[in-house]
Design an enzyme around this catalytic site. Structure first.
Site, PDB file in Angstrom:
ATOM      1  N   PHE A 148      38.524 -10.539 -55.142  1.00 25.45           N
ATOM      2  CA  PHE A 148      38.972  -9.522 -54.193  1.00 25.45           C
ATOM      3  C   PHE A 148      40.472  -9.221 -54.320  1.00 25.45           C
ATOM      4  O   PHE A 148      40.998  -8.423 -53.552  1.00 25.45           O
ATOM      5  CB  PHE A 148      38.672  -9.979 -52.761  1.00 25.45           C
ATOM      6  CG  PHE A 148      37.257 -10.433 -52.549  1.00 25.45           C
ATOM      7  CD1 PHE A 148      36.261  -9.502 -52.289  1.00 25.45           C
ATOM      8  CD2 PHE A 148      36.912 -11.769 -52.639  1.00 25.45           C
ATOM      9  CE1 PHE A 148      34.941  -9.908 -52.110  1.00 25.45           C
ATOM     10  CE2 PHE A 148      35.593 -12.189 -52.452  1.00 25.45           C
ATOM     11  CZ  PHE A 148      34.609 -11.251 -52.188  1.00 25.45           C
ATOM     12  N   ASP A 149      41.152  -9.879 -55.255  1.00 25.82           N
ATOM     13  CA  ASP A 149      42.602  -9.774 -55.377  1.00 25.82           C
ATOM     14  C   ASP A 149      43.295 -10.251 -54.099  1.00 25.82           C
ATOM     15  O   ASP A 149      44.397  -9.803 -53.773  1.00 25.82           O
ATOM     16  CB  ASP A 149      43.040  -8.339 -55.711  1.00 25.82           C
ATOM     17  CG  ASP A 149      44.480  -8.269 -56.213  1.00 25.82           C
ATOM     18  OD1 ASP A 149      45.001  -9.306 -56.650  1.00 25.82           O
ATOM     19  OD2 ASP A 149      45.091  -7.185 -56.152  1.00 25.82           O
ATOM     20  N   TYR A 150      42.650 -11.140 -53.375  1.00 28.27           N
ATOM     21  CA  TYR A 150      43.260 -11.696 -52.170  1.00 28.27           C
ATOM     22  C   TYR A 150      44.094 -12.916 -52.541  1.00 28.27           C
ATOM     23  O   TYR A 150      43.785 -14.055 -52.169  1.00 28.27           O
ATOM     24  CB  TYR A 150      42.180 -12.073 -51.152  1.00 28.27           C
ATOM     25  CG  TYR A 150      41.536 -10.918 -50.433  1.00 28.27           C
ATOM     26  CD1 TYR A 150      42.170  -9.692 -50.282  1.00 28.27           C
ATOM     27  CD2 TYR A 150      40.269 -11.050 -49.870  1.00 28.27           C
ATOM     28  CE1 TYR A 150      41.576  -8.635 -49.611  1.00 28.27           C
ATOM     29  CE2 TYR A 150      39.654  -9.999 -49.183  1.00 28.27           C
ATOM     30  CZ  TYR A 150      40.316  -8.798 -49.068  1.00 28.27           C
ATOM     31  OH  TYR A 150      39.715  -7.755 -48.391  1.00 28.27           O
TER      32      TYR A 150
END
Length: 485
Positions: A148-150
C-alpha cells in the site's frame, strides 16, 4: 526471482533526513528510489564512529541470513531478491538505553508483493537496535506484507507516558500514513496502547498478489485520517461536480483501509501520501497533547499488466498529477494519482489538510484546524481555509504555541495549543515544508524555518532560511507575535 546483488545506479540511494547520534555513534538512514525495480538496492542503515569516522556496523531491514528470526516471516526463508525497507524518515535515539529507533518502509515494490509472501519483517516496522552494535533489541511491525506504500514516514516521538497508575514510562509514539497512532514501551517494545489484529479487505487483488488477512490496529486511539471512501463520500463545490465525482468514484474499487490495489484501480483512503507523513508530530509534556498535520485527499492506484501498459521512459512527474512507474521485473505497472474532479479540486470533503491536537492519555482529539488557505494559494482576494496537501512538521514551545509551515500557501503559522486558534502568521518566500527549530540567545527566543518548496507537491522551489524573534506578550502567558529577523 533475482538472486544476485543488484548494481546501484546514480541517484537511486540518497540520504535525505538527519542522522541520529547515540553515545558517539552516528546512524544514517537512506532514501531508496521507489518503484524502479523489484531487485531494488538495500535499505541498509549504516553506523560510524562519531569521533574517528570509522565504520561500526550496518543493519539491513531485509533479512538475508536464514538464521535471522525475521527470515521466517518471508515465504522463501529470507528476503533475498528484494530491496528497500529503508529508513527515509528521521530516526530517534535514547542515550540511556543505547537504543536507536528505526522507522522502516515497505520492501520493493510498493504495490505488488508477489514472490515475497509473508509478513516481511523487519519492513514497515519500528525496529529498536543497539547503538553500539546494531543488534536488534525489539521490533513491532505496523503493516504486514505492505502493498500500500504505507511506509513508516515520521520520526518516532520519545516521551514519558503515564500508565493506568500514573507512573511515567519511557515511551515511543509512532504516527503513520494510515492515521493510526501506536505507543510502545521504548525499552521493551511492549504496546502501551493495546494492539489487535483486525480482518481487512481481500477482494480485488491482482493475480499473484498475496494479502495479509489481518492488520494491526491500536485499540481506543482516535485516527488522524478517514479510514475508508465510497461514492457517498464524494464532494464538490456544486451539485454538478459532486455528481461527476460520485460517477468517477463508482468506476473504481473502494472501501475500507487496506482495500488492495487492483487492475480496475483502487481508491486509497488514507492516501499513499498520508494521513501524517514526513515531519510527524510534536508533543507537549505538560498537557499530554500531541500535534500532528495530515493530508486527507485520497489517491487512486491501478495496477496494469505489463503487456497492456504503455510505458514512457523518463516520464515527467506533473504537479499533483498522475505518476506511472515501470517497475523492472514486476508483472504490473502501478500508477498513482489524486482523486480529483474534472475541475481539478479533490473529490473528498475538505479540509484537505488539517492540524490535529490529540490528548494521547484520554485518547481524544481535542481540536482540528484546516491547514492551508486555498484562496491565498490561488491568488484570490479572499480566504478559503480548506486545507492544502503538503509536507513538514510542527514545533511545540513551552509557552503553548505550535509553529508550522507545511501548506502550499507559503504561510508560516502559530497556533494556540489549547484551542487551535491561529494567533499569528507570516508570508514565506517559498513553501515552508520543513520542521521549525527554536533556540535562545541572551534570554531571547528565536524560531527558524527553512523555506525551500517541494517538487512533489508542486510548491515553487527556493532556498531561504527565515528567522523570527518572539516578543513577550502582555495578553498571553506564552510568547507570541514573532518579528522577522
Amino acid at each position: 526471482m533475482p538472486t544476485s546483488t543488484p548494481q546501484i545506479f546514480d541517484g537511486e540511494v540518497v540520504a535525505n533526513s538527519r542522522p541520529a547520534i547515540v553515545n558517539d555513534v552516528i546512524i544514517v538512514g537512506s532514501s531508496v528510489a521507489d518503484n524502479q525495480r523489484v531487485d531494488a538496492p538495500s535499505g541498509r542503515v549504516m553506523a560510524y564512529d562519531a569521533r574517528s569516522g570509522e565504520f561500526r556496523w550496518s543493519f539491513d531491514p531485509i533479512p538475508h541470513n536464514p538464521d535471522d528470526p525475521a527470515s521466517s516471516s518471508w515465504e522463501n526463508g529470507t528476503g533475498n531478491g528484494w530491496g528497500g525497507g529503508n529508513v527515509w524518515a528521521t530516526t530517534s535515539a535514547d542515550q540511556s538505553l543505547d537504543l536507536v529507533y528505526l522507522p522502516t518502509t515497505s520492501a520493493s515494490g510498493d504495490f505488488y508483493g508477489g514472490g515475497r509472501a509473508g509478513d516481511n519483517h523487519y519492513t514497515t516496522s519500528v525496529v529498536a537496535v543497539k547503538g553500539a552494535t546494531g543488534e536488534v533489541v525489539w521490533h513491532q511491525q505496523l503493516v504486514h506484507h505492505n502493498i500500500f506504500d504505507y511506509d513508516i514516514p515520521s520520526q518516532p516521538l520519545l516521551i514519558d507516558y503515564p500508565n493506568k497508575d500514573g507512573k511515567l514510562i519511557p515511551a515511543l509514539v509512532q504516527n503513520t500514513k494510515m492515521g493510526l497512532i501506536f505507543i510502545f514501551d521504548r525499552a521493551t517494545g511492549e504496546p502501551l496502547v493495546p494492539i489487535e489484529e483486525r480482518p481487512v479487505p481481500q477482494e480485488g487483488a491482482v493475480k499473484g498478489q498475496l494479502l495479509s488477512k489481518t492488520q494491526p490496529f491500536p485499540v481506543g486511539m482516535p485516527t488522524l485520517a478517514p479510514q475508508s471512501f465510497s461514492p457517498d463520500d464524494a464532494w464538490g463545490f456544486t451539485f454538478i461536480d459532486k455528481w461527476l465525482c460520485k460517477r468517477k468514484v463508482e468506476k473504481y474499487r473502494y472501501g475500507a483501509i487496506y482495500t488492495p490495489p487492483s487492475e480496475q484501480g483502487t481508491i486509497f483512503s488514507p492516501s499513499v501520501g498520508g494521513g501524517p507523513n514526513w515531519g510527524g508530530g510534536a508533543f507537549d509534556p505538560e498537557s499530554n497533547i500531541m500535534i500532528v498535520p495530515s493530508n486527507r485527499v485520497p489517491t487512486i492506484v491501478p495496477l496494469t499488466p505489463r503487456e497492456k501498459a504503455k510505458i514512457v521512459e523518463s516520464q515527467a512527474i506533473e504537479s499533483l498529477g498522475a505518476m506511472t512507474f515501470d517497475v523492472k521485473g514486476a508483472p504490473y505497472i502501478p500508477t498513482i494519482e489524486p482523486l480529483l474532479s474534472p475541475l481539478g479540486a479533490p473529490c473528498s470533503e475538505p479540509p484537505w489538510a488539517v492540524l490535529s491536537a490529540v490528548d494521547i492519555v484520554s485518547k481524544k482529539i481535542l481540536w482540528e484546524s484546516p491547514l492551508g488557505d486555498v484562496g491565498a494559494m490561488m491568488g484570490a482576494p479572499f480566504s478559503m481555509m480548506l486545507g492544502t496537501p503538503g509536507a513538514g512538521g510542527p514545533l511545540a514551545t513551552a509557552g503553548g504555541l505550535v509553529f508550522i509551515g507545511y501548506s502550499l500557501d507559503k504561510q508560516f503559522r502559530a497556533f494556540d495549543i489549547k484551542t487551535g486558534e491561529t494567533v499569528w502568521s507570516a508570508d514565506l518566500p517559498f513553501g515552508g515544508h520543513a520542521i521549525p527549530v527554536s533556540y535562545e540567545i541572551d534570554g531571547e527566543q528565536y524560531i527558524v524555518i527553512t523555506a525551500g518548496g517541494h517538487s512533489m507537491y508542486g510548491s515553487q522551489p527556493g532556498d531561504a532560511v527565515i528567522a523570527y524573534k518572539l516578543k513577550k506578550s502582555v495578553s498571553y502567558t506564552h510568547l507570541t507575535l514573532p518579528t522577522k529577523r
